[in-house]
Scaffold this motif. Structure first.
Motif, PDB file in Angstrom:
ATOM      1  N   SER A 182       0.812  -1.220   0.000  1.00  0.00           N
ATOM      2  CA  SER A 182       0.000   0.000   0.000  1.00  0.00           C
ATOM      3  C   SER A 182       0.851   1.278   0.000  1.00  0.00           C
ATOM      4  O   SER A 182       0.308   2.376  -0.067  1.00  0.00           O
ATOM      5  N   ILE A 183       2.161   1.128   0.103  1.00  0.00           N
ATOM      6  CA  ILE A 183       3.044   2.295   0.108  1.00  0.00           C
ATOM      7  C   ILE A 183       3.219   2.809  -1.321  1.00  0.00           C
ATOM      8  O   ILE A 183       3.489   2.038  -2.243  1.00  0.00           O
ATOM      9  N   ASP A 184       3.077   4.088  -1.492  1.00  0.00           N
ATOM     10  CA  ASP A 184       3.172   4.718  -2.814  1.00  0.00           C
ATOM     11  C   ASP A 184       4.588   4.573  -3.377  1.00  0.00           C
ATOM     12  O   ASP A 184       5.557   5.053  -2.778  1.00  0.00           O
ATOM     13  N   PRO A 185       4.761   3.899  -4.533  1.00  0.00           N
ATOM     14  CA  PRO A 185       6.095   3.748  -5.137  1.00  0.00           C
ATOM     15  C   PRO A 185       6.744   5.089  -5.480  1.00  0.00           C
ATOM     16  O   PRO A 185       7.975   5.190  -5.568  1.00  0.00           O
ATOM     17  N   GLY A 186       5.913   6.121  -5.675  1.00  0.00           N
ATOM     18  CA  GLY A 186       6.468   7.429  -5.993  1.00  0.00           C
ATOM     19  C   GLY A 186       7.358   7.980  -4.902  1.00  0.00           C
ATOM     20  O   GLY A 186       8.281   8.763  -5.184  1.00  0.00           O
ATOM     21  N   LEU A 187       7.101   7.574  -3.669  1.00  0.00           N
ATOM     22  CA  LEU A 187       7.944   8.035  -2.558  1.00  0.00           C
ATOM     23  C   LEU A 187       9.362   7.497  -2.699  1.00  0.00           C
ATOM     24  O   LEU A 187      10.337   8.210  -2.437  1.00  0.00           O
ATOM     25  N   TYR A 188       9.471   6.233  -3.120  1.00  0.00           N
ATOM     26  CA  TYR A 188      10.799   5.646  -3.308  1.00  0.00           C
ATOM     27  C   TYR A 188      11.510   6.285  -4.500  1.00  0.00           C
ATOM     28  O   TYR A 188      12.725   6.493  -4.461  1.00  0.00           O
ATOM     29  N   GLU A 189      10.752   6.591  -5.534  1.00  0.00           N
ATOM     30  CA  GLU A 189      11.360   7.227  -6.711  1.00  0.00           C
ATOM     31  C   GLU A 189      11.884   8.618  -6.365  1.00  0.00           C
ATOM     32  O   GLU A 189      12.985   9.006  -6.786  1.00  0.00           O
ATOM     33  N   ALA A 190      11.116   9.364  -5.571  1.00  0.00           N
ATOM     34  CA  ALA A 190      11.562  10.694  -5.153  1.00  0.00           C
ATOM     35  C   ALA A 190      12.799  10.600  -4.264  1.00  0.00           C
ATOM     36  O   ALA A 190      13.739  11.400  -4.401  1.00  0.00           O
ATOM     37  N   ALA A 191      12.813   9.599  -3.363  1.00  0.00           N
ATOM     38  CA  ALA A 191      13.967   9.420  -2.486  1.00  0.00           C
ATOM     39  C   ALA A 191      15.201   9.013  -3.290  1.00  0.00           C
ATOM     40  O   ALA A 191      16.325   9.444  -2.997  1.00  0.00           O
ATOM     41  N   GLY A 195      19.045  10.796  -3.922  1.00  0.00           N
ATOM     42  CA  GLY A 195      20.278  10.094  -3.581  1.00  0.00           C
ATOM     43  C   GLY A 195      20.162   9.100  -2.444  1.00  0.00           C
ATOM     44  O   GLY A 195      21.180   8.582  -1.968  1.00  0.00           O
ATOM     45  N   ALA A 196      18.934   8.802  -1.989  1.00  0.00           N
ATOM     46  CA  ALA A 196      18.755   7.859  -0.881  1.00  0.00           C
ATOM     47  C   ALA A 196      18.877   6.422  -1.393  1.00  0.00           C
ATOM     48  O   ALA A 196      18.208   6.033  -2.342  1.00  0.00           O
ATOM     49  N   LYS A 197      19.741   5.635  -0.736  1.00  0.00           N
ATOM     50  CA  LYS A 197      19.895   4.228  -1.088  1.00  0.00           C
ATOM     51  C   LYS A 197      18.801   3.404  -0.402  1.00  0.00           C
ATOM     52  O   LYS A 197      17.946   3.935   0.306  1.00  0.00           O
ATOM     53  N   ARG A 198      18.852   2.069  -0.605  1.00  0.00           N
ATOM     54  CA  ARG A 198      17.804   1.200  -0.080  1.00  0.00           C
ATOM     55  C   ARG A 198      17.683   1.301   1.435  1.00  0.00           C
ATOM     56  O   ARG A 198      16.586   1.289   1.979  1.00  0.00           O
ATOM     57  N   THR A 202      14.374   2.496   3.418  1.00  0.00           N
ATOM     58  CA  THR A 202      13.714   1.654   4.418  1.00  0.00           C
ATOM     59  C   THR A 202      13.552   2.392   5.733  1.00  0.00           C
ATOM     60  O   THR A 202      12.497   2.320   6.387  1.00  0.00           O
ATOM     61  N   LEU A 203      14.606   3.109   6.116  1.00  0.00           N
ATOM     62  CA  LEU A 203      14.628   3.789   7.413  1.00  0.00           C
ATOM     63  C   LEU A 203      13.670   4.974   7.470  1.00  0.00           C
ATOM     64  O   LEU A 203      13.005   5.203   8.500  1.00  0.00           O
ATOM     65  N   TYR A 204      13.583   5.724   6.385  1.00  0.00           N
ATOM     66  CA  TYR A 204      12.820   6.979   6.418  1.00  0.00           C
ATOM     67  C   TYR A 204      11.476   6.926   5.680  1.00  0.00           C
ATOM     68  O   TYR A 204      10.679   7.849   5.798  1.00  0.00           O
ATOM     69  N   ILE A 205      11.229   5.837   4.916  1.00  0.00           N
ATOM     70  CA  ILE A 205       9.953   5.722   4.207  1.00  0.00           C
ATOM     71  C   ILE A 205       9.190   4.467   4.649  1.00  0.00           C
ATOM     72  O   ILE A 205       8.062   4.556   5.130  1.00  0.00           O
TER      73      ILE A 205
END
Length: 296
Positions: A182-191, A195-198, A202-205
């Motif tokens: 249910s987590i929006d994939p767009g958040l990971y793309e923005a991160a 420059g945020a790695k995996r 994981t830690l912040y999203i």
């Protein structure tokens, strides 16, 4: 209110068989708790001599009763912690598996033990962890001393904790995997653009968005804090480990069934029911206030 009931009448009709079954098997037997306040005699039935709170006073004076409460709380708390931490970690790791077929296979594999009863699982555990089991046979083959997982008072509680977590973590994994979808994939793309790695993702999203589900599962589990797993322990324990492995439910079984102390056993069960009821109410209040969860 009436309009809502009319709209949902089909759902209420579907509930009627379940309500009847629960009433017959869960509510009608509550009348039998009266024997906790009697010197129960099977020949006299519920007309046995009334003793009031004497059975409760007798139970609370027993050092074994205090010990069983400690054992129950000790194992329940660690089972609760492990039952939350392990599924969360495993779900996060499994979510990183790219191949869908492999991911589904692993998910199914870890979920299977949840469907097996502890009668079956106890036989498997004895074959694996018994004195002549696979693990100890391997230790002897490697020249090490065998470990009495099921016969050592110090090892038995942790054996129960670990095996219970192993049996049930597949169910929790499914719940957390569903929450991850249910987590929006767009958040990971923005991160990723920032420059945020995996690990940072994981830690912040992932973990912050997963936290409501974690909190909800934890709070709802608080109502079962006095249920340390009767089926598991009854099928695996022995008099050698009563000191650290005896819990409230097994204590009630021995008093009420094996020793025929019906009134005393009922008093212990009644005490546990009252405390469990309070914990269930508190857990749902916390679930509503912390995670916004409500039944109705």
């Amino acid at each position: 209110m009436l309009t809502k009931l009319k709209q949902q009448r089909a759902f209420h009709l579907m509930l009627i068989p379940s309500v009847i079954i629960v009433f017959i098997y869960s509510y009608l037997p509550l009348y039998g708790m009266i024997i906790a306040f009697q010197d129960y005699n099977p020949g006299l039935g519920f007309k046995s001599h009334w003793v009031g709170m004497d059975n409760f006073e007798h139970v609370f004076r027993q050092p074994n009763f205090v010990r069983t409460i400690w054992n129950t709380m000790y194992m329940s708390v660690f089972k609760l912690i492990g039952g939350i931490v392990v599924p969360v970690i495993f779900a996060l790791l499994l979510n990183e598996v790219a191949r869908a077929a492999l991911k589904r296979s692993i998910q199914t594999l870890v979920y299977v033990p949840n469907f097996l009863s502890w009668v079956i699982m106890a036989g498997i555990m004895i074959d694996i962890l018994g004195s002549d089991g696979i693990v100890n046979s391997l230790f002897v083959f490697l020249g090490a001393e065998p470990i009495s997982f099921l016969g050592s008072p110090s090892m038995f509680p942790w054996t129960m904790i670990v095996t219970d977590i192993w049996k049930g973590f597949g169910f929790g994994t499914v719940i957390y995997l569903a929450a991850l979808t249910s987590i929006d994939p767009g958040l990971y793309e923005a991160a990723l653009i920032d420059g945020a790695k995996r690990w940072k993702q994981t830690l912040y999203i992932t973990l912050p968005l997963l936290m409501p589900t974690i909190i909800l599962m934890t709070v709802l589990s608080l109502g079962n804090i006095l249920n340390a797993g009767f089926d598991q322990i009854f099928n695996l324990y022995s008099p050698v480990v009563y000191e650290t492995g005896d819990i409230i439910d097994t204590y009630v079984y021995r008093l009420g069934i094996q020793q025929a102390q019906y009134s005393v056993g009922a008093a212990v069960g009644f005490f546990k029911s009252i405390v469990s009821c309070i914990l269930v109410v508190l857990s749902y209040i916390l679930a509503y206030r912390v995670a916004g969860y409500r039944i109705f």
